[in-house]
Scaffold this active site. Structure first.
Site, PDB file in Angstrom:
ATOM      1  N   PRO A 226       0.839  -1.333   0.060  1.00 23.77           N
ATOM      2  CA  PRO A 226       0.021  -0.035  -0.019  1.00 23.77           C
ATOM      3  C   PRO A 226       0.727   1.337  -0.188  1.00 23.77           C
ATOM      4  CG  PRO A 226      -0.123  -1.241   2.089  1.00 23.77           C
ATOM      5  CD  PRO A 226       0.437  -2.030   1.177  1.00 23.77           C
ATOM      6  N   ASN A 227       0.385   2.122  -0.753  1.00 22.38           N
ATOM      7  CA  ASN A 227       0.823   3.575  -1.096  1.00 22.38           C
ATOM      8  C   ASN A 227       2.441   3.815  -1.686  1.00 22.38           C
ATOM      9  OD1 ASN A 227      -1.271   4.837   0.438  1.00 22.38           O
ATOM     10  ND2 ASN A 227      -0.337   3.945   2.392  1.00 22.38           N
TER      11      ASN A 227
ATOM     12  N   ARG B 270       5.129  12.706  -1.983  1.00 21.83           N
ATOM     13  CA  ARG B 270       5.321  13.219  -0.540  1.00 21.83           C
ATOM     14  C   ARG B 270       6.519  12.523  -0.138  1.00 21.83           C
ATOM     15  NH1 ARG B 270       1.437  15.806  -1.802  1.00 21.83           N
ATOM     16  NH2 ARG B 270      -0.785  15.784  -0.929  1.00 21.83           N
TER      17      ARG B 270
ATOM     18  N   TYR C 146      11.717   8.539   1.008  1.00 20.67           N
ATOM     19  CA  TYR C 146      11.470   7.509   0.039  1.00 20.67           C
ATOM     20  C   TYR C 146      11.989   8.092  -1.317  1.00 20.67           C
ATOM     21  CZ  TYR C 146       7.954   5.885   3.253  1.00 20.67           C
ATOM     22  OH  TYR C 146       7.440   5.462   4.426  1.00 20.67           O
TER      23      TYR C 146
ATOM     24  N   ASN D  35       7.930  -5.731  -1.123  1.00 21.90           N
ATOM     25  CA  ASN D  35       7.782  -4.586  -0.291  1.00 21.90           C
ATOM     26  C   ASN D  35       6.479  -4.408   0.306  1.00 21.90           C
ATOM     27  OD1 ASN D  35       7.919  -2.312   1.410  1.00 21.90           O
ATOM     28  ND2 ASN D  35       9.066  -1.015  -0.128  1.00 21.90           N
TER      29      ASN D  35
ATOM     30  N   ALA E 164       3.315  -0.996   4.715  1.00 23.44           N
ATOM     31  CA  ALA E 164       3.098  -0.783   6.122  1.00 23.44           C
ATOM     32  C   ALA E 164       2.399  -2.191   6.747  1.00 23.44           C
ATOM     33  CB  ALA E 164       1.738   0.112   6.445  1.00 23.44           C
TER      34      ALA E 164
ATOM     35  N   ASP F 283       1.905 -15.881   6.229  1.00 27.18           N
ATOM     36  CA  ASP F 283       0.876 -17.326   6.226  1.00 27.18           C
ATOM     37  C   ASP F 283       0.903 -17.663   4.855  1.00 27.18           C
ATOM     38  OD1 ASP F 283       0.905 -17.577   8.920  1.00 27.18           O
ATOM     39  OD2 ASP F 283      -1.157 -17.228   8.997  1.00 27.18           O
TER      40      ASP F 283
ATOM     41  N   GLU G 295      12.732  -9.433   1.196  1.00 29.75           N
ATOM     42  CA  GLU G 295      11.778  -8.482   1.517  1.00 29.75           C
ATOM     43  C   GLU G 295      12.686  -7.074   1.518  1.00 29.75           C
ATOM     44  OE1 GLU G 295      10.761  -8.854   5.720  1.00 29.75           O
ATOM     45  OE2 GLU G 295      10.214  -6.792   6.120  1.00 29.75           O
TER      46      GLU G 295
ATOM     47  N   HIS H 233      12.719  -2.844   1.791  1.00 31.53           N
ATOM     48  CA  HIS H 233      12.350  -1.544   2.301  1.00 31.53           C
ATOM     49  C   HIS H 233      13.236  -0.501   1.892  1.00 31.53           C
ATOM     50  CE1 HIS H 233       9.302  -3.708   4.394  1.00 31.53           C
ATOM     51  NE2 HIS H 233      10.363  -4.327   5.185  1.00 31.53           N
TER      52      HIS H 233
ATOM     53  N   ARG I 190      13.292   4.340  12.314  1.00 30.16           N
ATOM     54  CA  ARG I 190      12.438   5.049  12.319  1.00 30.16           C
ATOM     55  C   ARG I 190      11.573   4.675  13.302  1.00 30.16           C
ATOM     56  NH1 ARG I 190       9.427   5.036   6.586  1.00 30.16           N
ATOM     57  NH2 ARG I 190       8.431   6.502   7.472  1.00 30.16           N
TER      58      ARG I 190
HETATM   59  O1  CA2 Z   1      10.650   1.853   3.534  1.00 29.97           O
HETATM   60  C1  CA2 Z   1       9.794   1.215   2.948  1.00 29.97           C
HETATM   61  O2  CA2 Z   1       9.837   0.737   1.943  1.00 29.97           O
HETATM   62  C2  CA2 Z   1       8.423   0.888   3.693  1.00 29.97           C
HETATM   63  O3  CA2 Z   1       7.995  -0.341   3.204  1.00 29.97           O
HETATM   64  C3  CA2 Z   1       7.492   1.776   2.971  1.00 29.97           C
HETATM   65  C4  CA2 Z   1       6.069   2.027   3.779  1.00 29.97           C
HETATM   66  C5  CA2 Z   1       6.071   2.001   5.505  1.00 29.97           C
HETATM   67  O4  CA2 Z   1       4.837   2.011   5.662  1.00 29.97           O
HETATM   68  C6  CA2 Z   1       7.048   1.248   5.814  1.00 29.97           C
HETATM   69  O5  CA2 Z   1       7.055   1.343   7.198  1.00 29.97           O
HETATM   70  C7  CA2 Z   1       8.535   1.254   5.070  1.00 29.97           C
HETATM   71  C8  CA2 Z   1       5.158   3.203   3.190  1.00 29.97           C
HETATM   72  C9  CA2 Z   1       5.017   3.097   1.593  1.00 29.97           C
HETATM   73  C10 CA2 Z   1       4.805   4.517   0.727  1.00 29.97           C
HETATM   74  O6  CA2 Z   1       4.413   5.558   1.579  1.00 29.97           O
HETATM   75  C11 CA2 Z   1       4.325   6.793   1.075  1.00 29.97           C
HETATM   76  C12 CA2 Z   1       4.149   7.642   1.577  1.00 29.97           C
HETATM   77  C13 CA2 Z   1       4.137   9.060   1.291  1.00 29.97           C
HETATM   78  C14 CA2 Z   1       4.144   9.252  -0.024  1.00 29.97           C
HETATM   79  C15 CA2 Z   1       4.646   8.159  -0.708  1.00 29.97           C
HETATM   80  C16 CA2 Z   1       4.738   6.923  -0.164  1.00 29.97           C
END
Ligand code: CA2
Length: 143
Positions: free
Chosen positions: A10-11, A18, A23, A74, A77, A87, A98, A100, A107
């Site tokens: 997700p995301n 952002r 990232y 990846n 969250a 599982d 995996e 990240h 963090r």
């Molecule tokens: O560091 C990573 O790759 C994470 O898996 C990214 C996740 C975060 O929840 C993990 O703790 C670490 C978040 C993915 C994307 O988040 C964004 C937030 C704002 C703008 C763009 C992407």
């Protein structure tokens, strides 16, 4: 040719929009291009999948059974919450790395725990896009 499934949670489709300090400033499409070029250079076939839905990620992992030689994931969250993804990986028993983008260990406390790490053969944190190439390298070197 080895077939590798690359799953982003997700995301991650919002990359570049952002939080560039965490990232990076490149977007999700740039990540797809980076993964495809890295795979080609390493002699691997990579298929990419992204979803914001836990069940869709689980379906994708289940469908990989008997099709893919490795998974790069990846879980975003869901890393920190999803026993169901853990599982599913155990159920298909496909070697998994995996990844990240950020160094989750430096963090917030809640990002330190990973369920997927309990199954993954390798975990790469904090190397940005390069982490995906390193994960693919793991499969290109693996017997
Ligand atoms: O560091 C990573 O790759 C994470 O898996 C990214 C996740 C975060 O929840 C993990 O703790 C670490 C978040 C993915 C994307 O988040 C964004 C937030 C704002 C703008 C763009 C992407």
């Amino acid at each position: 040719m080895k077939k590798i499934l690359v799953i982003n949670g997700p995301n991650l489709n919002m990359l570049g929009l952002r939080e560039p300090a965490i990232y990076g400033s490149r977007d999700y499409n740039a990540l797809l291009v980076f993964i495809r070029e890295s795979a080609t250079a390493l002699g691997l076939e990579a298929e990419c999948f992204q979803s914001n839905h836990e069940g869709a990620i689980i379906d994708c992992i289940q469908q990989a059974y008997g099709v893919f030689d490795g998974i790069v994931i990846n879980p975003a969250a869901y890393t920190h919450t999803s026993v169901a993804i853990l599982d599913a990986l155990k159920a298909v028993a496909i070697p998994t790395v995996e990844v990240h983008l950020s160094d989750v260990d430096s963090r917030e406390e809640f990002r330190h725990r990973s369920f997927v790490s309990l199954y993954a053969c390798k975990v790469i944190k904090g190397h940005g896009f390069d982490g995906y190439r390193e994960a693919l390298e793991y499969f290109s070197e693996k017997k």
